[in-house]
Design a protein around this motif. Structure first.
Motif, PDB file in Angstrom:
ATOM      1  N   TYR A   9       0.834  -1.201   0.000  1.00 16.91           N
ATOM      2  CA  TYR A   9       0.000   0.000   0.000  1.00 16.91           C
ATOM      3  C   TYR A   9       0.872   1.256   0.000  1.00 16.91           C
ATOM      4  CZ  TYR A   9      -4.042   2.951   0.881  1.00 16.91           C
ATOM      5  OH  TYR A   9      -5.027   3.905   0.762  1.00 16.91           O
ATOM      6  N   ALA A  10       2.008   1.195   0.674  1.00 16.29           N
ATOM      7  CA  ALA A  10       2.941   2.324   0.668  1.00 16.29           C
ATOM      8  C   ALA A  10       3.419   2.611  -0.755  1.00 16.29           C
ATOM      9  CB  ALA A  10       4.130   2.026   1.578  1.00 16.29           C
ATOM     10  N   GLU A  19       2.878   6.324  -5.691  1.00 21.42           N
ATOM     11  CA  GLU A  19       2.514   6.685  -7.066  1.00 21.42           C
ATOM     12  C   GLU A  19       1.439   7.765  -7.095  1.00 21.42           C
ATOM     13  OE1 GLU A  19       3.871   5.570  -9.841  1.00 21.42           O
ATOM     14  OE2 GLU A  19       5.227   4.130  -8.896  1.00 21.42           O
ATOM     15  N   ASN A  20       0.966   8.160  -5.903  1.00 22.73           N
ATOM     16  CA  ASN A  20      -0.123   9.139  -5.816  1.00 22.73           C
ATOM     17  C   ASN A  20       0.251  10.314  -4.914  1.00 22.73           C
ATOM     18  OD1 ASN A  20      -2.734   7.881  -7.207  1.00 22.73           O
ATOM     19  ND2 ASN A  20      -1.610   6.222  -6.229  1.00 22.73           N
ATOM     20  N   ASN A  21       1.469  10.785  -5.101  1.00 22.89           N
ATOM     21  CA  ASN A  21       1.948  12.033  -4.481  1.00 22.89           C
ATOM     22  C   ASN A  21       2.202  11.935  -2.984  1.00 22.89           C
ATOM     23  OD1 ASN A  21       1.720  13.405  -7.019  1.00 22.89           O
ATOM     24  ND2 ASN A  21      -0.493  13.579  -6.660  1.00 22.89           N
ATOM     25  N   ASN A  36     -13.042   9.788  -7.970  1.00 22.15           N
ATOM     26  CA  ASN A  36     -12.209  10.664  -8.782  1.00 22.15           C
ATOM     27  C   ASN A  36     -10.822  10.055  -8.956  1.00 22.15           C
ATOM     28  OD1 ASN A  36     -11.383  12.910 -10.234  1.00 22.15           O
ATOM     29  ND2 ASN A  36     -10.797  14.051  -8.401  1.00 22.15           N
ATOM     30  N   ARG A  37     -10.786   8.919  -9.667  1.00 23.04           N
ATOM     31  CA  ARG A  37      -9.533   8.209  -9.920  1.00 23.04           C
ATOM     32  C   ARG A  37      -9.447   7.887 -11.405  1.00 23.04           C
ATOM     33  NH1 ARG A  37      -6.499   8.548  -5.188  1.00 23.04           N
ATOM     34  NH2 ARG A  37      -7.622   7.695  -3.401  1.00 23.04           N
ATOM     35  N   ASN A  38      -8.250   7.990 -11.971  1.00 24.34           N
ATOM     36  CA  ASN A  38      -8.103   7.634 -13.372  1.00 24.34           C
ATOM     37  C   ASN A  38      -7.701   6.166 -13.520  1.00 24.34           C
ATOM     38  OD1 ASN A  38      -5.251   7.388 -13.059  1.00 24.34           O
ATOM     39  ND2 ASN A  38      -4.984   9.570 -13.468  1.00 24.34           N
ATOM     40  N   GLU A  39      -7.651   5.704 -14.762  1.00 26.09           N
ATOM     41  CA  GLU A  39      -7.392   4.287 -15.013  1.00 26.09           C
ATOM     42  C   GLU A  39      -6.012   3.853 -14.541  1.00 26.09           C
ATOM     43  OE1 GLU A  39      -6.752   3.721 -19.480  1.00 26.09           O
ATOM     44  OE2 GLU A  39      -7.555   5.759 -19.330  1.00 26.09           O
ATOM     45  N   PHE A  40      -5.056   4.794 -14.529  1.00 24.79           N
ATOM     46  CA  PHE A  40      -3.701   4.432 -14.116  1.00 24.79           C
ATOM     47  C   PHE A  40      -3.630   4.126 -12.625  1.00 24.79           C
ATOM     48  CE2 PHE A  40      -3.312   7.276 -17.812  1.00 24.79           C
ATOM     49  CZ  PHE A  40      -2.723   6.366 -18.704  1.00 24.79           C
ATOM     50  N   LYS A  54      -4.598   0.541 -12.359  1.00 22.32           N
ATOM     51  CA  LYS A  54      -3.546  -0.306 -12.914  1.00 22.32           C
ATOM     52  C   LYS A  54      -2.387  -0.410 -11.932  1.00 22.32           C
ATOM     53  CE  LYS A  54      -4.717   0.252 -17.769  1.00 22.32           C
ATOM     54  NZ  LYS A  54      -4.342   0.766 -19.106  1.00 22.32           N
ATOM     55  N   ASN A  55      -2.046   0.708 -11.296  1.00 24.10           N
ATOM     56  CA  ASN A  55      -1.009   0.668 -10.259  1.00 24.10           C
ATOM     57  C   ASN A  55      -1.449  -0.209  -9.092  1.00 24.10           C
ATOM     58  OD1 ASN A  55       0.797   2.356 -11.584  1.00 24.10           O
ATOM     59  ND2 ASN A  55      -0.061   4.222 -10.693  1.00 24.10           N
ATOM     60  N   TYR A  56      -2.728  -0.076  -8.716  1.00 21.63           N
ATOM     61  CA  TYR A  56      -3.297  -0.881  -7.626  1.00 21.63           C
ATOM     62  C   TYR A  56      -3.065  -2.360  -7.904  1.00 21.63           C
ATOM     63  CZ  TYR A  56      -6.508  -0.364  -3.613  1.00 21.63           C
ATOM     64  OH  TYR A  56      -7.057  -0.289  -2.360  1.00 21.63           O
ATOM     65  N   PHE A  57      -3.448  -2.765  -9.115  1.00 23.14           N
ATOM     66  CA  PHE A  57      -3.311  -4.175  -9.490  1.00 23.14           C
ATOM     67  C   PHE A  57      -1.842  -4.586  -9.538  1.00 23.14           C
ATOM     68  CE2 PHE A  57      -2.848  -7.660 -12.453  1.00 23.14           C
ATOM     69  CZ  PHE A  57      -3.872  -8.527 -12.086  1.00 23.14           C
ATOM     70  N   ASN A  58      -1.019  -3.779 -10.183  1.00 17.83           N
ATOM     71  CA  ASN A  58       0.382  -4.141 -10.370  1.00 17.83           C
ATOM     72  C   ASN A  58       1.120  -4.302  -9.050  1.00 17.83           C
ATOM     73  OD1 ASN A  58       0.099  -4.125 -13.152  1.00 17.83           O
ATOM     74  ND2 ASN A  58       0.746  -1.989 -13.369  1.00 17.83           N
TER      75      ASN A  58
END
Length: 413
Positions: free
Chosen positions: A29-30, A35-37, A206-210, A213-217
């Protein structure tokens, strides 16, 4: 004892063994939040022998002219051990006082279980922890009835050891059966399915597709996530519809005969209802035949789940609203419970509201989740450990705190 930075291996080992461990307190999760600032620290509170007595993932982000910390569903500590909590809080203040304005926490501590009959909370001994935190300088934030905070205060959790389809709400069972008759099937897919899932969830947050994708990866690296899609199997749909039509036609012929012999209002109503059912099944046959001949794949729902220890979390789910009549959301959640029931102990259906009245704007969401017969828990809530009073006051006065934290509201069901 003192604060020290932990390695990823040290932190994850402690978190997995801790009773309060969750995927929100993990190195995965960290990395996602990095990847989200957010920056992050993985800290431990160690004794003179180097044994970890407490730990926490602290996410760090700039807000205005200052930085704040956030320990999602943390800290990982024995909150009943007042002396340990007190010394750890003191060490946290010393360690971060020159770096952060405050640290926000929302511990995953259930202070009571809601009675499903009268909807009242039966509080437990954990409620004393709320007083401990207040005594140690943690600012208790306003209890959220709906979804005003980062995490819901009320959650629905299915105990898989108790789970039985027959114990689900009658309406829920009927919708699942109808979905099955319409040919729905579940598929466990790989990352290419994320583009399909995103179409179902893009308007929920309010989340984009990336982001997803990061979540999954991030979680896929250690096999901690699964991706599911719900598809219409038109061949199954056609066979089911034909079988239902044939059975209804046989019933309809009997009703026609009965109506000739006894044209009562009861028999007339039965015949009319049967005629409607026949027309519905005929339409289903035509619909299924049309799309079967087109050889199309039609996905209408999906979900991303996270696996941590003995618990499954449905991180995000969504449906194609054009297919509401297919009851895909009910079928999706039912199939998730079925998929995990032999290997895990709990499935977290995520938040509900504490408002169980008919005027609740989220009544549909509540009713949907309650239909799966979960346990309903009230959690301890959200606290801020203020490290810089002036900075916290300034951020609050300028409305930056409200802007940063009051935006995590789901759509109504």
């Amino acid at each position: 004892m003192h604060i020290k930075e932990l390695t990823i291996a040290e932190f994850d080992a402690y978190a997995k063994a801790n009773i309060l461990g969750s995927y929100y307190q993990s190195s995965s999760y960290a990395l996602l939040m990095a990847e989200n600032n957010f920056d992050y620290d993985l800290i431990g509170y160690v004794d003179e022998l180097g044994v970890i007595q407490a730990a926490a993932l602290i996410l760090i982000k700039k807000i205005g002219m200052y930085k704040y910390g956030y320990s999602p569903k943390g800290f990982l500590i024995d909150y009943f051990n007042y002396d340990l909590l007190k010394s750890f809080t003191g060490a946290i203040k010393k360690y971060y006082s020159k770096k952060l304005a405050f640290i926000k926490i929302n511990p995953e501590i259930a202070i009571g279980e809601i009675n499903k009959e009268n909807k009242l909370t039966n509080y437990n001994q954990n409620i004393v922890i709320r007083d401990y935190l207040k005594e140690l300088g943690y600012k208790k934030l306003k209890d959220n009835l709906y979804f005003e905070a980062l995490f819901p205060r009320f959650n629905a959790i299915v105990n898989l050891e108790e789970y039985d389809f027959n114990n689900l709400n009658k309406n829920t069972k009927n919708k699942i059966r109808k979905a099955d008759k319409k040919g729905l099937v579940i598929e466990k897919v790989e990352r290419e399915g994320l583009d399909i899932l995103f179409n179902f969830i893009k308007n929920k947050k309010n989340r984009n597709e990336f982001y997803y994708k990061n979540y999954f990866n991030v979680f896929e690296k250690n096999n901690s996530c699964d991706l599911f899609l719900i598809k219409i199997d038109y061949e199954k749909y056609l066979l089911n519809s034909k079988n239902l039509y044939d059975k209804e036609l046989e019933k309809n012929n009997i009703l026609s005969h009965n109506l000739i012999n006894d044209p009562s209002e009861t028999n007339i109503n039965k015949k009319m209802n049967s005629d409607k059912a026949l027309l519905s099944y005929k339409n289903d046959i035509e619909y299924a035949t049309h799309y079967l001949n087109k050889n199309e794949k039609t996905y209408i729902a999906g979900a991303l789940t996270i696996k941590f220890n003995n618990r499954i979390n449905i991180a995000i789910s969504g449906i194609d609203t054009k297919y509401k009549a297919f009851n895909a959301n009910y079928y999706l959640h039912y199939k998730i419970l079925e998929y995990y029931k032999d290997a895990y102990k709990f499935v977290d259906l995520n938040g509900i509201t504490g408002d169980f009245t008919n005027n609740n704007p989220y009544k549909g969401l509540n009713d949907f989740k309650l239909g799966f017969n979960p346990h309903l828990y009230e959690f301890i809530g959200e606290f801020d450990l203020i490290l810089n009073e002036n900075a916290y006051y300034t951020l609050n006065k300028k409305g930056l705190l409200a802007k940063e934290f009051n935006h995590n509201k789901p759509k109504k069901q």
